[in-house]
Design a protein around this motif. Structure first.
Motif, PDB file in Angstrom:
ATOM      1  N   ILE A  13      -2.166 -29.757 -11.488  1.00 51.00           N
ATOM      2  CA  ILE A  13      -1.956 -31.193 -11.354  1.00 51.00           C
ATOM      3  C   ILE A  13      -1.664 -31.744 -12.748  1.00 51.00           C
ATOM      4  CG2 ILE A  13      -2.921 -33.392 -10.576  1.00 51.00           C
ATOM      5  CD1 ILE A  13      -4.916 -31.800  -8.921  1.00 51.00           C
ATOM      6  N   GLU A  14      -0.560 -32.477 -12.886  1.00 46.55           N
ATOM      7  CA  GLU A  14      -0.216 -33.112 -14.150  1.00 46.55           C
ATOM      8  C   GLU A  14      -0.743 -34.536 -14.127  1.00 46.55           C
ATOM      9  OE1 GLU A  14       3.860 -34.477 -16.357  1.00 46.55           O
ATOM     10  OE2 GLU A  14       3.774 -32.398 -15.623  1.00 46.55           O
ATOM     11  N   LEU A  15      -1.577 -34.867 -15.107  1.00 49.14           N
ATOM     12  CA  LEU A  15      -2.235 -36.164 -15.151  1.00 49.14           C
ATOM     13  C   LEU A  15      -1.714 -37.010 -16.301  1.00 49.14           C
ATOM     14  CD1 LEU A  15      -5.977 -35.081 -14.710  1.00 49.14           C
ATOM     15  CD2 LEU A  15      -4.349 -35.703 -12.914  1.00 49.14           C
ATOM     16  N   SER A  16      -1.467 -38.269 -16.016  1.00 51.12           N
ATOM     17  CA  SER A  16      -1.225 -39.264 -17.062  1.00 51.12           C
ATOM     18  C   SER A  16      -2.500 -40.079 -17.176  1.00 51.12           C
ATOM     19  CB  SER A  16      -0.041 -40.167 -16.697  1.00 51.12           C
ATOM     20  OG  SER A  16       1.149 -39.425 -16.634  1.00 51.12           O
ATOM     21  N   VAL A  17      -3.121 -40.048 -18.355  1.00 49.91           N
ATOM     22  CA  VAL A  17      -4.425 -40.682 -18.543  1.00 49.91           C
ATOM     23  C   VAL A  17      -4.306 -41.792 -19.579  1.00 49.91           C
ATOM     24  CG1 VAL A  17      -6.842 -40.300 -19.185  1.00 49.91           C
ATOM     25  CG2 VAL A  17      -5.560 -38.497 -18.004  1.00 49.91           C
ATOM     26  N   ASP A  18      -4.802 -42.961 -19.237  1.00 50.71           N
ATOM     27  CA  ASP A  18      -4.842 -44.085 -20.170  1.00 50.71           C
ATOM     28  C   ASP A  18      -6.143 -44.016 -20.958  1.00 50.71           C
ATOM     29  OD1 ASP A  18      -5.695 -46.888 -21.003  1.00 50.71           O
ATOM     30  OD2 ASP A  18      -3.616 -47.248 -20.435  1.00 50.71           O
ATOM     31  N   VAL A  19      -6.001 -43.755 -22.275  1.00 45.94           N
ATOM     32  CA  VAL A  19      -7.164 -43.680 -23.162  1.00 45.94           C
ATOM     33  C   VAL A  19      -7.127 -44.892 -24.081  1.00 45.94           C
ATOM     34  CG1 VAL A  19      -8.406 -42.294 -24.861  1.00 45.94           C
ATOM     35  CG2 VAL A  19      -7.089 -41.152 -23.056  1.00 45.94           C
ATOM     36  N   ALA A  20      -7.798 -45.943 -23.693  1.00 47.45           N
ATOM     37  CA  ALA A  20      -7.856 -47.182 -24.480  1.00 47.45           C
ATOM     38  C   ALA A  20      -6.460 -47.666 -24.872  1.00 47.45           C
ATOM     39  CB  ALA A  20      -8.719 -46.975 -25.720  1.00 47.45           C
ATOM     40  N   GLY A  21      -5.557 -47.652 -23.889  1.00 47.10           N
ATOM     41  CA  GLY A  21      -4.201 -48.139 -24.139  1.00 47.10           C
ATOM     42  C   GLY A  21      -3.224 -47.095 -24.627  1.00 47.10           C
ATOM     43  N   VAL A  22      -3.687 -45.894 -24.887  1.00 46.18           N
ATOM     44  CA  VAL A  22      -2.822 -44.795 -25.335  1.00 46.18           C
ATOM     45  C   VAL A  22      -2.662 -43.817 -24.177  1.00 46.18           C
ATOM     46  CG1 VAL A  22      -2.568 -42.882 -26.953  1.00 46.18           C
ATOM     47  CG2 VAL A  22      -3.582 -45.043 -27.720  1.00 46.18           C
ATOM     48  N   GLN A  23      -1.394 -43.499 -23.825  1.00 45.86           N
ATOM     49  CA  GLN A  23      -1.163 -42.575 -22.706  1.00 45.86           C
ATOM     50  C   GLN A  23      -1.196 -41.138 -23.180  1.00 45.86           C
ATOM     51  OE1 GLN A  23       1.692 -43.335 -19.386  1.00 45.86           O
ATOM     52  NE2 GLN A  23       2.678 -41.474 -20.087  1.00 45.86           N
ATOM     53  N   VAL A  24      -1.991 -40.327 -22.487  1.00 43.01           N
ATOM     54  CA  VAL A  24      -2.132 -38.909 -22.808  1.00 43.01           C
ATOM     55  C   VAL A  24      -1.837 -38.104 -21.548  1.00 43.01           C
ATOM     56  CG1 VAL A  24      -3.737 -37.108 -23.535  1.00 43.01           C
ATOM     57  CG2 VAL A  24      -3.837 -39.368 -24.609  1.00 43.01           C
ATOM     58  N   ILE A  25      -1.048 -37.048 -21.699  1.00 44.25           N
ATOM     59  CA  ILE A  25      -0.713 -36.157 -20.586  1.00 44.25           C
ATOM     60  C   ILE A  25      -1.572 -34.907 -20.665  1.00 44.25           C
ATOM     61  CG2 ILE A  25       1.128 -34.900 -19.402  1.00 44.25           C
ATOM     62  CD1 ILE A  25       1.586 -37.884 -19.478  1.00 44.25           C
ATOM     63  N   THR A  26      -2.090 -34.474 -19.523  1.00 46.22           N
ATOM     64  CA  THR A  26      -2.827 -33.221 -19.471  1.00 46.22           C
ATOM     65  C   THR A  26      -2.522 -32.515 -18.156  1.00 46.22           C
ATOM     66  OG1 THR A  26      -4.995 -32.172 -19.702  1.00 46.22           O
ATOM     67  CG2 THR A  26      -4.905 -34.206 -18.424  1.00 46.22           C
ATOM     68  N   VAL A  27      -2.917 -31.249 -18.076  1.00 44.69           N
ATOM     69  CA  VAL A  27      -2.699 -30.439 -16.879  1.00 44.69           C
ATOM     70  C   VAL A  27      -4.026 -29.823 -16.474  1.00 44.69           C
ATOM     71  CG1 VAL A  27      -1.479 -28.471 -15.877  1.00 44.69           C
ATOM     72  CG2 VAL A  27      -0.313 -29.942 -17.521  1.00 44.69           C
ATOM     73  N   THR A  28      -4.327 -29.876 -15.191  1.00 47.35           N
ATOM     74  CA  THR A  28      -5.580 -29.328 -14.703  1.00 47.35           C
ATOM     75  C   THR A  28      -5.374 -28.661 -13.355  1.00 47.35           C
ATOM     76  OG1 THR A  28      -7.883 -29.857 -14.129  1.00 47.35           O
ATOM     77  CG2 THR A  28      -6.212 -31.488 -13.552  1.00 47.35           C
ATOM     78  N   SER A  29      -6.313 -27.814 -12.978  1.00 50.54           N
ATOM     79  CA  SER A  29      -6.302 -27.220 -11.640  1.00 50.54           C
ATOM     80  C   SER A  29      -7.423 -27.803 -10.781  1.00 50.54           C
ATOM     81  CB  SER A  29      -6.460 -25.693 -11.739  1.00 50.54           C
ATOM     82  OG  SER A  29      -7.667 -25.365 -12.416  1.00 50.54           O
ATOM     83  N   ASP A  30      -8.120 -28.809 -11.320  1.00 46.75           N
ATOM     84  CA  ASP A  30      -9.233 -29.438 -10.616  1.00 46.75           C
ATOM     85  C   ASP A  30      -8.687 -30.468  -9.622  1.00 46.75           C
ATOM     86  OD1 ASP A  30     -11.480 -30.736  -9.733  1.00 46.75           O
ATOM     87  OD2 ASP A  30     -12.400 -30.922 -11.721  1.00 46.75           O
ATOM     88  N   HIS A  31      -8.691 -30.124  -8.351  1.00 52.73           N
ATOM     89  CA  HIS A  31      -8.105 -31.000  -7.330  1.00 52.73           C
ATOM     90  C   HIS A  31      -9.037 -32.151  -6.928  1.00 52.73           C
ATOM     91  CE1 HIS A  31      -4.335 -28.879  -6.156  1.00 52.73           C
ATOM     92  NE2 HIS A  31      -4.921 -27.923  -6.860  1.00 52.73           N
ATOM     93  N   ARG A  32     -10.164 -32.277  -7.599  1.00 54.36           N
ATOM     94  CA  ARG A  32     -11.047 -33.404  -7.312  1.00 54.36           C
ATOM     95  C   ARG A  32     -10.614 -34.676  -8.033  1.00 54.36           C
ATOM     96  NH1 ARG A  32     -16.637 -30.995  -9.150  1.00 54.36           N
ATOM     97  NH2 ARG A  32     -15.225 -30.318 -10.828  1.00 54.36           N
ATOM     98  N   VAL A  33      -9.779 -34.526  -9.061  1.00 54.45           N
ATOM     99  CA  VAL A  33      -9.343 -35.711  -9.801  1.00 54.45           C
ATOM    100  C   VAL A  33      -8.375 -36.524  -8.943  1.00 54.45           C
ATOM    101  CG1 VAL A  33      -9.648 -34.626 -12.038  1.00 54.45           C
ATOM    102  CG2 VAL A  33      -7.443 -34.459 -10.902  1.00 54.45           C
ATOM    103  N   HIS A  34      -8.367 -37.838  -9.163  1.00 53.28           N
ATOM    104  CA  HIS A  34      -7.498 -38.703  -8.383  1.00 53.28           C
ATOM    105  C   HIS A  34      -7.101 -39.919  -9.219  1.00 53.28           C
ATOM    106  CE1 HIS A  34     -11.666 -40.084  -7.779  1.00 53.28           C
ATOM    107  NE2 HIS A  34     -11.136 -41.303  -7.735  1.00 53.28           N
ATOM    108  N   GLU A  35      -6.028 -40.557  -8.812  1.00 56.35           N
ATOM    109  CA  GLU A  35      -5.556 -41.741  -9.523  1.00 56.35           C
ATOM    110  C   GLU A  35      -6.607 -42.838  -9.461  1.00 56.35           C
ATOM    111  OE1 GLU A  35      -1.779 -42.754  -7.891  1.00 56.35           O
ATOM    112  OE2 GLU A  35      -0.807 -40.919  -8.597  1.00 56.35           O
ATOM    113  N   GLY A  36      -6.841 -43.468 -10.607  1.00 56.95           N
ATOM    114  CA  GLY A  36      -7.858 -44.509 -10.699  1.00 56.95           C
ATOM    115  C   GLY A  36      -9.214 -43.994 -11.114  1.00 56.95           C
TER     116      GLY A  36
END
Length: 369
Positions: A308-331
């Motif tokens: 799963i490719e994630l776009s994560v907002d870290v205090a206004g800075v966008q960071v991309i990461t990749v995980t295999s943890d299918h428990r993560v979700h938008e929001g």
């Protein structure tokens, strides 16, 4: 087999300079990959080694023999083209036999030709296609035939020009594994060019990154991956590309917006902090003190099969990461951790300065390194 030495190689097409003084040394039996985008000069490099470019300066030596003025057919090289270049009126067997029947590669009896072709086609898995014509083959089978025609010919150096570029993803992955085995079996020095970083990492004993006719970095796959010399090399390897985050430096500390602070090998000014998406790991529980931890909210989750490719907002800075943890979700809220030695620091002009460290370590060192 033979070594390949390139010194000051400059190639021109009219007034356009395609290569700018390339220096390269390939050891006997080495599998060397040149990685670069379209127009970087990869094919020109191969053609210059093969003697197919007219306006060339510099020195090319194959098996310690100076190639200046030597015709292509006398250079002891075998080249596979991106476009296959098979004889349409000849069967697979006849295409493969053509280098052995030319007389320029020694005298081969019919029995020796048959044995050589059988050995190569069995390895490539096309031994059942010998009586077919190129028009009766799939793209993958044509590609294997083109490679086979190179491999049957005894040569000092193999020159392979993006031989897998026309294949689908699944077949390309299978052929990468086969090429690696073939390179180990033949022991022939190989110069391979590609725009695919996965091919470069999987196949190369060493990699040379080419940009606009210049070699930017040469090293083992591990060296180029972990210590890219600049942001161009850093972003050339890896998908998604490396996160490059702007930072303001003061007294050896780089502040990336309100996201985090890192100790950097610079006293002041601006830098870019680079983190590969796959180096970021989702952590739960107490934050590990010996790693950089980023707290953010998942903005986008793209599910790509197992990962799963994630776009994560870290205090206004966008960071991309990749995980295999299918428990993560938008929001959802996540904590991402990365080892400090995997946090790269680049100067304002893109040059790598080194790895980051904990901000408190930078304070103890007085902002220097």
């Amino acid at each position: 087999m033979g070594s390949l030495s390139i010194k000051g190689l400059t190639a021109r097409y009219g007034k356009t300079v395609a290569l700018h003084g390339i220096d390269l040394e390939l050891a006997d039996g080495e599998f060397f990959v040149i990685l670069g985008p379209s127009g970087a000069g990869k094919t020109t490099t191969l053609k210059s080694v093969a003697g197919l470019v007219d306006q060339v300066e510099g020195e090319v030596r194959i098996a310690d023999r100076d190639m200046t003025g030597v015709e292509p057919y006398d250079r002891g090289v075998a080249m596979a083209f991106e476009s296959y270049a098979l004889y349409p009126q000849k069967t697979v067997e006849e295409n493969l036999a053509s280098p052995l029947r030319s007389g320029r590669n020694g005298t081969w009896t019919p029995q020796q030709q048959t044995e050589r072709i059988k050995q190569v086609t069995t390895t490539l898995g096309i031994d059942h296609l010998l009586k077919r014509f190129p028009r009766e083959l799939s793209n993958g089978q044509r590609q294997r035939t083109a490679l086979g025609r190179v491999l049957v010919r005894p040569a000092e150096v193999y020159l392979l020009d993006e031989p897998l570029s026309h294949l689908d993803a699944k077949l390309r992955a299978a052929m990468r594994a086969e090429l690696k085995q073939l390179g180990e079996l033949s022991g022939t020095t190989t110069l391979y060019v590609t725009h695919d970083y996965q091919e470069a990492l999987a196949l190369g004993d060493r990699i040379g990154v080419l940009r606009e006719g210049r070699l930017v970095q040469v090293g083992t796959p591990a060296e180029v991956w972990t210590q890219p010399v600049d942001t161009f090399v850093a972003r050339a390897l890896g998908q998604p590309e490396m996160n490059l985050l702007d930072a303001e430096v003061e007294a050896g500390r780089a502040r990336v917006g309100k996201a985090f602070t890192a100790g950097v090998p610079a006293s002041d000014g601006r830098v870019a902090v680079g983190i590969r998406p796959r180096d970021l790991e989702i952590v739960e529980g107490p934050a590990p003190a010996d790693r950089l931890v980023l707290h953010g909210k998942v903005v986008l989750a793209e599910r790509l099969g197992r990962s799963i490719e994630l776009s994560v907002d870290v205090a206004g800075v966008q960071v991309i990461t990749v995980t295999s943890d299918h428990r993560v979700h938008e929001g959802g809220d996540v904590a991402l951790a990365v080892d400090w030695d995997r946090v790269h620091v680049f100067s304002a002009d893109g040059t790598r300065l080194g790895a980051a460290r904990r901000p408190e370590d930078a304070a103890l060192a007085g902002g220097t390194r």
